[in-house]
Scaffold this motif. Structure first.
Motif, PDB file in Angstrom:
ATOM      1  N   UNK A 213       0.696  -0.977  -0.366  1.00 23.15           N
ATOM      2  CA  UNK A 213      -0.206  -0.123   0.000  1.00 23.15           C
ATOM      3  C   UNK A 213       0.991   1.170  -0.221  1.00 23.15           C
ATOM      4  N   UNK A 214       2.005   1.126   0.724  1.00 19.41           N
ATOM      5  CA  UNK A 214       3.063   2.309   0.721  1.00 19.41           C
ATOM      6  C   UNK A 214       3.152   2.772  -0.347  1.00 19.41           C
ATOM      7  N   UNK A 221       5.945   0.453  -8.292  1.00 22.85           N
ATOM      8  CA  UNK A 221       4.874  -0.489  -8.048  1.00 22.85           C
ATOM      9  C   UNK A 221       5.523  -1.666  -7.389  1.00 22.85           C
ATOM     10  N   UNK A 222       3.701  -2.634  -6.924  1.00 23.38           N
ATOM     11  CA  UNK A 222       3.844  -3.229  -5.897  1.00 23.38           C
ATOM     12  C   UNK A 222       4.696  -4.652  -4.954  1.00 23.38           C
ATOM     13  N   UNK A 223       5.731  -4.541  -7.201  1.00 23.04           N
ATOM     14  CA  UNK A 223       6.707  -6.007  -6.869  1.00 23.04           C
ATOM     15  C   UNK A 223       7.473  -5.606  -6.515  1.00 23.04           C
ATOM     16  N   UNK A 224       8.251  -3.917  -6.094  1.00 15.10           N
ATOM     17  CA  UNK A 224       9.408  -3.690  -5.402  1.00 15.10           C
ATOM     18  C   UNK A 224      10.289  -4.547  -4.793  1.00 15.10           C
ATOM     19  N   UNK A 225      11.107  -4.725  -4.168  1.00 18.04           N
ATOM     20  CA  UNK A 225      11.718  -5.922  -3.262  1.00 18.04           C
ATOM     21  C   UNK A 225      11.734  -5.423  -2.196  1.00 18.04           C
ATOM     22  N   UNK A 230      10.342 -12.524   0.600  1.00 21.31           N
ATOM     23  CA  UNK A 230      11.281 -13.868   1.480  1.00 21.31           C
ATOM     24  C   UNK A 230      11.753 -11.706   1.875  1.00 21.31           C
ATOM     25  N   UNK A 231      12.072 -10.238   1.249  1.00 18.36           N
ATOM     26  CA  UNK A 231      12.682  -9.284   1.610  1.00 18.36           C
ATOM     27  C   UNK A 231      12.142  -9.597   3.020  1.00 18.36           C
TER      28      UNK A 231
END
Length: 273
Positions: A213-214, A221-225, A230-231
């Motif tokens: 959401x942030x 993009x909400x796919x960022x690590x 896992x992160x």
């Protein structure tokens, strides 16, 4: 919040004093709707009807809610009239309570704005604590760790900054330190009494939702690590190891409002003293 952030609601806090009371109430209410984004705008020290009209027109143009803590009856009635005329949603935080107290006690209110901010020692302690929280937020200056009443540690998005500000309004000097695998914890943490340190943890799934959401709010993009499972697991494992070394109390903030977590922290502080 950046220009790209999505705002769900705009709330004006109108006051003939500083507006602290109104903003605290708004933030307490907004916490029940996490993770919506509210743009809280103060209109403090309102003295006349022209100032009221400007605020009401701004709120009308932006589809905002108006919450007011006006002590002076003429300003309250004028704001109510203007808001009704413009079709703006308003909430009178003090009016009904003051009227009820007058009826119950048989006494008229003093009608003096800002009485709860009398410049006494208690008020200055709060101001000092707020300034401390701002200065020593997010490990900007590690010297604050040894000066603090409370030090909050945890991974990103575990409410460290909101908690610091909330506790500051309770007159606690709070520093907060982010924990991440790439960043060595400051040496000052390990010199501090462990009962002054509060570790904040959170569930993996819950943090994943919050971070996504942030990122969306920032237009990323909400796919960022930053938001991957896992992160998050890596960060939480690292943070848990650090907290174990520190020997500090750990609070799980999952599904907890800031006020609830702050209450647990204050209980801990009270017990240690």
């Amino acid at each position: 919040m950046t220009a790209a952030a999505k705002t769900d609601v705009i709330i004006y806090v109108v006051s003939d004093s500083a507006g602290d009371t109104g903003e605290l109430v708004v933030r307490a209410a907004i916490a029940q709707f996490h993770p919506i984004h509210a743009d809280i705008r103060r209109a403090p020290f309102i003295q006349d009807e022209h100032a009221l009209l400007r605020v009401v027109e701004q709120a009308k143009a932006q589809g905002a809610i108006l919450l007011y803590t006006l002590v002076l009856p003429n300003l309250r009635s004028e704001l109510s009239r203007l808001a009704e005329e413009k079709g703006v949603v308003t909430i009178d935080l003090l009016g009904s309570l003051v009227a009820s107290l007058e009826e119950k006690t048989g006494r008229k209110s003093r009608q003096e704005p800002g009485l709860n901010h009398a410049l006494d020692e208690d008020y200055f302690r709060k101001v000092e604590a707020v300034e401390f929280a701002v200065k020593y937020d997010d490990m900007r200056d590690t010297t604050g760790i040894l000066k603090a009443d409370i030090v909050l540690v945890g991974v990103s998005r575990t409410s460290k900054t909101p908690l610091s500000m909330y506790l500051a309004h309770k007159k606690f000097k709070v520093a907060n330190v982010p924990l991440m695998p790439e960043l060595k914890p400051p040496d000052e943490l390990f010199k501090l009494r462990k009962d002054k340190i509060i570790g904040l943890t959170i569930g993996v799934h819950y943090l994943n939702v919050i971070r996504k959401e942030r990122l969306k709010a920032l237009g990323l993009p909400d796919s960022a690590s930053y938001a991957t499972t896992s992160r998050i697991e890596q960060e939480l494992t690292y943070a848990s190891d650090v907290m174990e070394k520190l020997g500090c109390v750990v609070i799980d903030v999952s599904h907890k409002a800031v006020e609830e977590t702050a209450s647990l922290i204050m209980e801990h502080v009270t017990r240690r003293s």
